[in-house]
Scaffold this active site. Structure first.
Site, PDB file in Angstrom:
ATOM      1  N   TYR A  59       0.842  -1.209   0.000  1.00  0.00           N
ATOM      2  CA  TYR A  59       0.000   0.000   0.000  1.00  0.00           C
ATOM      3  C   TYR A  59       0.878   1.261   0.000  1.00  0.00           C
ATOM      4  CZ  TYR A  59      -3.605   3.235   1.832  1.00  0.00           C
ATOM      5  OH  TYR A  59      -4.468   4.279   2.033  1.00  0.00           O
TER       6      TYR A  59
HETATM    7  N1  LIG Z   1     -10.080   6.197   5.223  1.00  0.00           N
HETATM    8  C1  LIG Z   1      -8.896   6.634   5.630  1.00  0.00           C
HETATM    9  O1  LIG Z   1      -8.679   6.975   6.800  1.00  0.00           O
HETATM   10  C2  LIG Z   1      -7.751   6.758   4.644  1.00  0.00           C
HETATM   11  C3  LIG Z   1      -6.478   7.031   5.119  1.00  0.00           C
HETATM   12  C4  LIG Z   1      -5.439   7.220   4.217  1.00  0.00           C
HETATM   13  C5  LIG Z   1      -5.699   7.135   2.847  1.00  0.00           C
HETATM   14  N2  LIG Z   1      -6.948   6.839   2.401  1.00  0.00           N
HETATM   15  C6  LIG Z   1      -7.159   6.760   0.957  1.00  0.00           C
HETATM   16  O2  LIG Z   1      -8.330   7.514   0.628  1.00  0.00           O
HETATM   17  C7  LIG Z   1      -9.000   6.884  -0.476  1.00  0.00           C
HETATM   18  C8  LIG Z   1     -10.438   6.527  -0.090  1.00  0.00           C
HETATM   19  O3  LIG Z   1     -10.407   5.736   1.077  1.00  0.00           O
HETATM   20  P1  LIG Z   1     -11.719   5.012   1.660  1.00  0.00           P
HETATM   21  O4  LIG Z   1     -11.421   4.718   3.079  1.00  0.00           O
HETATM   22  O5  LIG Z   1     -12.931   5.800   1.311  1.00  0.00           O
HETATM   23  O6  LIG Z   1     -11.702   3.639   0.830  1.00  0.00           O
HETATM   24  P2  LIG Z   1     -12.844   2.515   0.724  1.00  0.00           P
HETATM   25  O7  LIG Z   1     -12.117   1.215   0.731  1.00  0.00           O
HETATM   26  O8  LIG Z   1     -13.920   2.759   1.745  1.00  0.00           O
HETATM   27  O9  LIG Z   1     -13.460   2.799  -0.733  1.00  0.00           O
HETATM   28  C9  LIG Z   1     -12.742   2.509  -1.884  1.00  0.00           C
HETATM   29  C10 LIG Z   1     -13.718   2.349  -3.036  1.00  0.00           C
HETATM   30  O10 LIG Z   1     -12.976   1.927  -4.175  1.00  0.00           O
HETATM   31  C11 LIG Z   1     -13.682   0.856  -4.803  1.00  0.00           C
HETATM   32  N3  LIG Z   1     -12.741  -0.008  -5.521  1.00  0.00           N
HETATM   33  C12 LIG Z   1     -11.826  -0.854  -4.977  1.00  0.00           C
HETATM   34  N4  LIG Z   1     -11.165  -1.507  -5.951  1.00  0.00           N
HETATM   35  C13 LIG Z   1     -11.662  -1.064  -7.137  1.00  0.00           C
HETATM   36  C14 LIG Z   1     -11.405  -1.398  -8.493  1.00  0.00           C
HETATM   37  N5  LIG Z   1     -10.492  -2.309  -8.838  1.00  0.00           N
HETATM   38  N6  LIG Z   1     -12.116  -0.761  -9.456  1.00  0.00           N
HETATM   39  C15 LIG Z   1     -13.068   0.152  -9.122  1.00  0.00           C
HETATM   40  N7  LIG Z   1     -13.365   0.487  -7.852  1.00  0.00           N
HETATM   41  C16 LIG Z   1     -12.667  -0.119  -6.866  1.00  0.00           C
HETATM   42  C17 LIG Z   1     -14.391   0.133  -3.656  1.00  0.00           C
HETATM   43  O11 LIG Z   1     -15.483  -0.656  -4.111  1.00  0.00           O
HETATM   44  C18 LIG Z   1     -14.804   1.302  -2.768  1.00  0.00           C
HETATM   45  O12 LIG Z   1     -16.081   1.803  -3.124  1.00  0.00           O
HETATM   46  C19 LIG Z   1      -8.154   5.666  -0.841  1.00  0.00           C
HETATM   47  O13 LIG Z   1      -7.234   6.013  -1.845  1.00  0.00           O
HETATM   48  C20 LIG Z   1      -7.428   5.356   0.456  1.00  0.00           C
HETATM   49  O14 LIG Z   1      -6.246   4.626   0.244  1.00  0.00           O
HETATM   50  C21 LIG Z   1      -7.981   6.631   3.278  1.00  0.00           C
END
Ligand SMILES: NC(=O)c1ccc[n+]([C@@H]2O[C@H](COP(=O)([O-])OP(=O)(O)OC[C@H]3O[C@@H](n4cnc5c(N)ncnc54)[C@H](O)[C@@H]3O)[C@@H](O)[C@H]2O)c1
Length: 247
Positions: A150
């Protein structure tokens, strides 16, 4: 309305932070093509938000889908102003136990599609003098244990974002990143499985709480997509309650 007339693509927009950004963009007058593999969540979102949202069920890890996605946005709404590369899937393991499948999952959903979509969107964003918003992570910036695949994808995204910011400024395209901390479905599931870790999670930042995707993260994505951020490019915005203070 701060995004009146703008057209955006939001990847992974059916759930979590992507759903919050899509909702905020529509609330500010934008129209959004949402891409996600979760068809049920995408259909619910499209039903909730109406004509301003077009849902496309597609797997971002398939390179040919990148041109399909950009073409679908332009076919639906006639232009493209904002590309939000939000989706990312990954699994955790210590570095020495990270399998080829784990590397492929993280780089295949969190790095390569970011580049492919930036490449396919470039001509349209050049025409609209548009914006790219990519996603970083504290896990990458800190190098959190068990987050090798990641972290590698996230820091690779930061690298190409800075290169694109340098190369495409002359095309009128700005490229910035959000590094969020927010309570999403994934975090909820983790807390349900490990309730004893909730307090520790909340204490990762000086504000002692996890962010809310709607109240805390989406407004920053609106700011970056609006004309207010026109003089910013190549920046990583920490939207994490001060967990990491970049210098
Ligand atoms: N939530 C946090 O605290 C946090 C922290 C650091 C970084 N991030 C980053 O922020 C972004 C959003 O995070 P989140 O927590 O909302 O993620 P999440 O996992 O809740 O949502 C990700 C979405 O992407 C979709 N997805 C996954 N693989 C896919 C694919 N191959 N094709 C199409 N869609 C796909 C999933 O179905 C989901 O709807 C991400 O890039 C994550 O790495 C989040």
């Amino acid at each position: 309305m701060r995004l009146e007339g703008k057209v955006a693509i939001v990847t992974g927009g059916a759930k979590g932070i992507g759903r919050a950004i899509t909702t905020a963009y529509v609330g500010q007058g934008a129209r959004v093509l949402v891409v996600d593999v979760d068809e049920a969540a995408g259909a619910t979102l499209a039903a909730d938000l109406g004509e301003a949202v077009t849902f496309l069920a597609a797997d971002l890890s398939v390179e040919a889908n990148a041109s399909r996605i950009v073409e679908a946005a332009v076919a639906a709404y006639g232009r493209l102003d904002v590309l939000v590369n939000n989706a990312h899937a990954s699994r955790q393991a210590p570095l020495l136990e990270t399998t080829p499948e784990m590397w492929e999952l993280s780089l295949g959903t969190g790095f390569w599609p970011v580049f492919w979509l930036m490449r396919e969107a470039h001509p349209h964003l050049k025409e609209s003098r548009g914006t790219i918003i990519n996603f970083a992570s504290g896990a990458g910036l800190r190098g959190n244990p068990t987050q090798g695949a990641y972290a590698a994808a996230k820091e690779a995204v930061r690298g190409i974002s800075r290169v694109a910011a340098n190369e495409w400024a002359r095309d009128g395209i700005n490229v910035n990143l959000i590094s969020p901390l927010a309570r999403t479905e994934g975090v909820d599931a983790f807390i349900a499985a490990h309730p004893e870790q909730e307090e520790a999670l909340n204490n990762t930042n000086p504000m002692r709480r996890l962010g809310d995707p709607y109240d805390d993260i989406a407004p920053v994505a609106v700011f970056l997509a609006s004309g207010d951020a026109d003089y910013m490019t190549g920046q990583t915005l920490m939207v994490d309650g001060g967990a990491i203070m970049l210098r």
